[in-house]
Design a protein around this motif. Structure first.
Motif, short mmCIF file in Angstrom:
data_model
loop_
_atom_site.label_atom_id
_atom_site.label_comp_id
_atom_site.label_asym_id
_atom_site.label_seq_id
_atom_site.Cartn_x
_atom_site.Cartn_y
_atom_site.Cartn_z
N GLY A 103 -19.61 36.34 55.53
CA GLY A 103 -18.99 35.11 56.01
C GLY A 103 -19.10 34.88 57.50
O GLY A 103 -18.33 34.10 58.07
N LEU A 104 -20.06 35.55 58.16
CA LEU A 104 -20.20 35.44 59.60
C LEU A 104 -21.32 34.47 59.96
O LEU A 104 -22.30 34.34 59.23
N VAL A 105 -21.18 33.80 61.10
CA VAL A 105 -22.24 32.97 61.64
C VAL A 105 -23.29 33.90 62.25
O VAL A 105 -22.94 34.87 62.94
N THR A 106 -24.56 33.65 61.99
CA THR A 106 -25.61 34.54 62.46
C THR A 106 -26.64 33.78 63.28
O THR A 106 -26.90 32.60 63.05
N VAL A 107 -27.23 34.49 64.24
CA VAL A 107 -28.30 33.95 65.08
C VAL A 107 -29.43 34.97 65.07
O VAL A 107 -29.22 36.14 65.41
N HIS A 108 -30.61 34.55 64.68
CA HIS A 108 -31.77 35.43 64.62
C HIS A 108 -32.54 35.33 65.94
O HIS A 108 -33.03 34.26 66.30
N GLY A 109 -32.63 36.45 66.65
CA GLY A 109 -33.37 36.43 67.91
C GLY A 109 -33.07 37.64 68.77
O GLY A 109 -32.22 38.48 68.44
N ASP A 110 -33.79 37.73 69.89
CA ASP A 110 -33.65 38.82 70.83
C ASP A 110 -32.54 38.49 71.81
O ASP A 110 -32.62 37.53 72.58
N ALA A 111 -31.46 39.29 71.80
CA ALA A 111 -30.29 38.99 72.62
C ALA A 111 -30.53 39.23 74.10
O ALA A 111 -29.68 38.88 74.92
N THR A 112 -31.66 39.84 74.48
CA THR A 112 -31.96 39.98 75.90
C THR A 112 -32.41 38.66 76.52
O THR A 112 -32.53 38.56 77.74
N LYS A 113 -32.68 37.66 75.68
CA LYS A 113 -33.09 36.36 76.17
C LYS A 113 -31.88 35.43 76.24
O LYS A 113 -31.10 35.33 75.30
N ALA A 114 -31.76 34.76 77.37
CA ALA A 114 -30.60 33.89 77.59
C ALA A 114 -30.53 32.76 76.58
O ALA A 114 -29.44 32.34 76.18
N GLU A 115 -31.70 32.25 76.17
CA GLU A 115 -31.70 31.13 75.23
C GLU A 115 -31.07 31.51 73.89
O GLU A 115 -30.39 30.71 73.27
N VAL A 116 -31.30 32.74 73.45
CA VAL A 116 -30.72 33.19 72.18
C VAL A 116 -29.21 33.30 72.31
O VAL A 116 -28.46 32.90 71.40
N LEU A 117 -28.73 33.83 73.43
CA LEU A 117 -27.29 33.94 73.62
C LEU A 117 -26.65 32.56 73.75
O LEU A 117 -25.50 32.37 73.35
N ARG A 118 -27.38 31.61 74.30
CA ARG A 118 -26.83 30.25 74.37
C ARG A 118 -26.68 29.64 72.98
O ARG A 118 -25.74 28.88 72.72
N LEU A 119 -27.61 29.96 72.08
CA LEU A 119 -27.47 29.49 70.71
C LEU A 119 -26.21 30.04 70.06
O LEU A 119 -25.59 29.37 69.23
N ALA A 120 -25.84 31.25 70.43
CA ALA A 120 -24.60 31.83 69.93
C ALA A 120 -23.38 31.36 70.70
O ALA A 120 -22.27 31.83 70.45
N SER A 121 -23.59 30.42 71.65
CA SER A 121 -22.51 29.89 72.51
C SER A 121 -21.79 31.01 73.24
O SER A 121 -20.56 31.01 73.35
N ALA A 122 -22.59 31.97 73.75
CA ALA A 122 -21.99 33.07 74.50
C ALA A 122 -21.29 32.57 75.75
O ALA A 122 -20.34 33.20 76.24
N GLN A 123 -21.74 31.45 76.31
CA GLN A 123 -21.11 30.90 77.52
C GLN A 123 -19.69 30.42 77.26
O GLN A 123 -18.91 30.26 78.20
N HIS A 124 -19.34 30.19 75.98
CA HIS A 124 -17.98 29.77 75.62
C HIS A 124 -17.19 30.87 74.93
O HIS A 124 -16.09 30.62 74.44
N ALA A 125 -17.74 32.07 74.85
CA ALA A 125 -17.11 33.14 74.08
C ALA A 125 -15.93 33.75 74.84
O ALA A 125 -15.91 33.79 76.07
#
Length: 348
Positions: A183-205
């Motif tokens: 039941g978790l939201v998932t993002v497929h990608g390399d977390a060392t890239k800022a664009e992938v973390l932005r998809l996960a809304s890390a800037q609002h985490a």
């Protein structure tokens, strides 16, 4: 990547949906088809004086019967047409309504249903991604869904964190499928890239957990996450103790050395296995005892944490943890938080 349209992110960002069995989907489609047919019948029946049956004489002005309306709506919605071969007896028309039409609906479901569902599911997923990205705030991003990441998520869910408030970032498709099934939201990608973390809304985490498989990736992910989310609490796991300071210099608020912690517990278990059993109990939030944190109540201000009903382990003051036996926390102050042992079974 974040500037791409939401439809292009369907294979990267996955938002879980409730499971619906194929039988339920087919039953739902049949109900929708029956509802449309019933609405058409009512419309035709209300306007029945405007219809004429070709079998009737030109001089006749009798309105259509209700069965005639059902028949007309049936052949119209099923795109069968009329005028070439027309059932003229009521029995034939009744058979057309009760037998032929369900067969046509089943035929349309088999031929068109899968294609339409695929297209609409992609559209729904793109719409859900758009709504989720605009609304998600104060969530937790877990980078890496291996053993450490899964255990961290299980601990958070045990502490009553909603699975919808947890986003997992990983490159392993199998791990992401396990996260999606939980039941978790998932993002497929390399977390060392800022664009992938932005998809996960890390800037609002609210918090970011770094649980990668190696320390080099953990340091780089922590650097990237701290740049995107300067106010988020970052907790990073290190395999080796000598890399712990690198994670702190990269921006981690807290670090956990997995190899030393496991080794220390193994050593303790050789002499006092009951201590390890108690530690496991404390680290399991949904059963037995658990370590929790709460604010000091007004009645407790000025008193000693060692004299409270709860078993207090430490006091969090000004963002720092102080042991309960330290003299500076012998008198509790407003704004202090207590780190104590609670009974998980009792509170639930």
């Amino acid at each position: 990547m974040t500037s791409q349209p939401d439809a292009a992110l369907v294979d990267i960002l996955r938002i879980p949906e409730p499971f619906i069995s194929p039988t339920q989907r087919i039953i739902r489609r049949i109900i929708y088809a029956a509802g449309a047919l019933f609405a058409a019948v009512i419309i035709v029946y209300l306007d029945r004086h405007g219809y004429r049956d070709i079998e009737s004489s030109p001089e006749a002005s009798d309105p259509l019967s209700f069965l005639d309306c059902v028949y007309y709506a049936t052949v119209s919605l099923s795109t069968t047409g009329y005028g070439d071969i027309t059932p003229v007896t009521e029995s034939a028309r009744l058979i057309n309504v009760l037998v032929i039409t369900p067969l046509r609906v089943a035929f349309l479901i088999v031929l068109i249903g899968t294609t339409v569902e695929t297209l609409t599911s992609q559209s729904r997923q793109a719409l859900k991604i758009q709504r989720w990205r605009s609304r998600v705030r104060n969530h937790t991003v877990v980078i890496g869904y291996g053993t450490k990441g899964r255990t961290a998520v299980a601990a958070m869910v045990g502490d009553e964190v909603a699975p919808a408030d947890i986003v997992v970032v990983d490159e392993n498709s199998t791990a992401l499928e396990r996260a999606k099934s939980a039941g978790l939201v998932t993002v497929h990608g390399d977390a060392t890239k800022a664009e992938v973390l932005r998809l996960a809304s890390a800037q609002h985490a609210k918090s970011i957990i770094v649980a990668t498989d190696n320390d080099a990736s953990a340091v780089l992910v922590t650097l990237t996450a701290r740049e995107l989310a300067p106010n988020a609490k970052i907790i990073a796991a290190a395999r080796e103790a000598e890399n712990q300071h690198l994670l702190r210099q990269s921006g981690a608020d807290s670090t956990v050395v997995s190899s030393e912690t496991a080794g220390r517990l193994l050593g303790i278990a050789t002499q006092t296995p009951s201590v390890v059993e108690m530690m496991e109990d404390l680290l399991t939030p949904d059963a037995g005892f658990a370590i929790a944190e709460r604010e000091v109540t007004p009645k407790e201000v000025g008193g000693s944490p060692r004299h409270l009903h709860d078993i207090v382990l430490g006091v969090v003051r000004n963002g720092g943890l102080v042991r309960v036996d330290a003299p500076e926390v012998d008198a509790l102050e407003t704004g202090d938080r207590l780190l104590y042992i609670r009974s998980a079974d009792g509170e639930r």
